[in-house]
Each structure stands twice: as C-alpha cells, then as structure tokens.
Design an enzyme around this catalytic site. Structure first.
Site, short mmCIF file in Angstrom:
data_model
loop_
_atom_site.label_atom_id
_atom_site.label_comp_id
_atom_site.label_asym_id
_atom_site.label_seq_id
_atom_site.Cartn_x
_atom_site.Cartn_y
_atom_site.Cartn_z
CG ASP A 176 -2.04 -1.03 1.12
OD1 ASP A 176 -1.84 -2.06 0.42
OD2 ASP A 176 -3.11 -0.82 1.72
CE LYS A 204 -5.17 1.89 2.78
NZ LYS A 204 -3.97 1.18 3.30
CE LYS A 229 -6.83 -1.46 2.59
NZ LYS A 229 -5.49 -2.02 2.89
#
Lengths: 231, 231
Positions: free
Chosen positions: B94, B156, B185
């Site tokens: 991430d 995200k 996400k």
C-alpha cells in the site's frame, strides 16, 4: 547571555512538511529562508532537488527528514534514504527514531539504527527525533543516552505532527541524560519569541519552526530589540 | 448480493500502524488475524520479519506500507522499500501517492512513481493511497485515472491518519474515474458492519480497518446473520 539577531536566525530551521504542500509553498519557504537567513529548510524529500535550485548561491542549508514522520522502517531503508538525500544535496538529516523498537525495549536496534544513519551521513549533522508525546520519561532519558552514544549531533523533541507543545521541563530532562556531546533541538509548537527565549535559557541550541511562526519570531525580535538583546 | 462470512473476512485488511505501537500490539493483531482469517495485516515495515514468523503456516498475508504515511519521497526510495519488503516476505503493498506532485500538477511524476512501484512488486497487489481529505474532487478523479493507467490494482481512500471518514459518494467518484481494472479499498474511519454493507453496495471490494473494529464487524455479522446474509 547576549542574543544577536543574525545568530538567532541561524538557530532556526524552517519547514513545510505537511504531505499536501505544493511547490508554491516550498518556493515561499525558500524565499523566507533567504530573506531571514535561517539555518536549514525542510520539506518532504522529493522536493530536495527543487529546493537545491531555489537556494543556489545562498548559505541556507537543505535538510532531509528520514523515515518521516513515523520512523518505523528497517535501518537499511533509513541508510538508503540518507545516502540518496546526501547525494541530492542535503546537508543535515533529521531521522525519526524507531519508536516501536524503543517501546518494545529493543535498545540494541534503536542504537544500531542511529549509528548506521550517522555513518551514512558522512560527518554531516544528524538529529534524532524522539516524539516526546509518545514516550514516558524513562524512555526519553534512555533514547537521549542511546542517541548520544550512537553519535547523533542533536536529539529533537518532536516531528511537529504529534500535537506536541514544548516545555522547558522536557529540555531539562533531555539535558540531564546527555553528557555534552549532543545538543537539543526543539520542534513542534514553537510559535513565539518568548518561548524561544525560555528554551534558550534551558539549553536549546536549535529550533524547528514553521515558516510563518519563524518569520513572526524574527520580526518581533527586530521590532523589540533591533540587532541584539541581553537575555 | 450474498455476503458469506468467510468471504467477508477476506475483504478486510487489519492494521496497527501508529508509530508508538510495540511488539505486544503486533502480536495481538496477528492473533486476531489468524482467529478471524482476515486478508492482510499491516504494521510499520520494520515489523515485517516479526510478523512473518508470527503468521507462519497461516494464509493471512503480510502487507507493507510504502512511503507511509506522507508519500513524499523520491520514486527510488519507494522502489527500494518495495523490493526490500518483498524480499522480507510482504505480498501486498500500500503505497502513498506523491501528494505534493499531484497538488503541483506534476502528473507525469505521479504516474512514473506508481508505475515503478508496480514493477518492483513483481505482480503482487499494489494499492495506491490517495488521502482524500487533502484532495479536491478533480484531483481524486485524476489520481484514480493515473493509478489505473500505471497498473495499480487498487486505489485507496486514506492512510487512516488524516481524519477521514468514508462516504459512499467518494466511492462513486472513484468508480466513475476507473475503467474496471482497478478496485477500490476504503480505509480510515470504517467502524461498523452497517458502513461495510453500504460501502460494498457502492462497489468497495477491500476494507482497511483497525483491529478492534474489524473484530467487532465480524462478531456482529456472526451474531446477526451466522454464515451468510443476502444484502
């Protein structure tokens, strides 16, 4: 103690470290740094080449935050960052201590982490950010001892992103732990000349201040005292 | 849409990313991850080797935050981190987008930054954290386009450290920008099963949730619906 305006500005590092800062804010910071002749400017590291060209021909130095602001990366990443930013033109390095290792009592790792960054910085100044709001008194003491033993030039109170407001008591605690080879930088929540005077009296030799507050501090000094002041 | 408990847990990544977390909290997280069979666990990267040994023999994956949480390091540092954490055993990555470059309109750098990390991850899942509280709508849209073009598997919403509370409108905006190759996400501020249901309906396929909330969400599902629920 005599405070000379030109020396005071060289006790101040300014920074624009918020993640969403655009190049415009970095340019503004560099203009302020040149105008007031501050010691070092700090931005997130991808800005270093841009800052280098903005500060060309001045004596303002380029700082590099390492593992900023959480500190929890492997030592190899901190070393890679240090080497990279040195290569890009940074001359001072403010690394965040491995807080998780400190909290877990793994002092050996905390030491090694700092020692390796000091080595990678090749004699340039390394400051170790402790992030005081997260630490107990004994952890601050231990961290100062470790940082000094590992060769750090400064221990620093905070990243400025943990809601920290500096207290002279914090400086007394840090100075108590240190043997005299490592100095104290206060950062986070330094806003006024009065704070700066109190902290200098407590033994602080470097301040990390946001751009606007730093300008305010210098303007206030000039207005109130001109070139120098007997503290 | 049928929500099966065992599939729901595999839509949830849990994390303990606060800088002062000690090994005790990491151990607790890994126990929860094993018990509820969550998808991925995240801690600050120096913990990856420890997590690897804690999760040995389970199907819970190890996530690595890259340039976390500010994102503003040179691409080479992000690539070094990715390579290093892959080597240590991480299987999902991430990364925080270069927010300063995005804010400065340097989309070429933003693209290259993501593309290089995707390459370094060697086919493993890369999620690009946008940090919505700092972005205008058009910047969210642009960032989603760039991330998808650069090969990111997910975009995200947040690191969880910028005071973000997820809104279905954010998901609609992100889905509008995406062509279908990149998923969404949501992380930061996901606390309840109701939120999870609303966000699934909006098209979210992965959640980043802190450990306690994640456990609460799964317990609530079991109590209310048992093994499955028709949403």
């Amino acid at each position: 103690m005599k405070i000379i305006r030109r020396e005071l500005s060289k006790m101040i590092d300014i920074s624009v470290l918020k993640p969403e800062a655009s190049i415009k804010e970095i340019e503004e910071m560099c203009r302020a740094a040149k105008r007031y002749n501050f010691k070092v400017v700090y931005a997130l590291p991808w800005y270093i080449p841009i800052i280098r060209s903005l500060l060309k021909g001045t004596e303002v130095e380029i700082g590099a935050p390492i593992a900023f602001p959480f500190g929890g990366v492997p030592t190899e990443v901190k070393v890679y960052e240090t080497t990279k930013y040195l290569d890009l033109g940074a001359t001072e390095f403010d690394m965040v201590i491995n807080l998780g290792a400190l909290k877990s009592g793994d002092y050996k790792l905390v030491y090694k982490d700092i020692e390796e960054v000091v080595k990678a910085a090749q004699g340039h100044i390394v400051k170790v950010i402790l992030e005081l709001p997260y630490l107990e008194e004994n952890e601050v003491f231990e961290a100062c001892r470790i940082a000094e033993d590992a060769g750090a030039h400064f221990v620093k109170t905070s990243t400025g992103f943990a809601g920290y407001v500096p207290k002279v008591e914090d400086v007394y605690l840090m100075k108590k732990a240190l043997k005299g080879n490592t100095q104290v930088k206060v950062a986070g929540g330094v806003r006024t000349l009065e704070q700066v005077f109190d902290l200098i009296k407590a033994g602080v030799t470097r301040f990390g201040v946001n751009m606007n507050s730093a300008v305010g501090i210098m303007e206030k000094f000039s207005q109130e005292y001109g070139e120098e002041y007997e503290l």
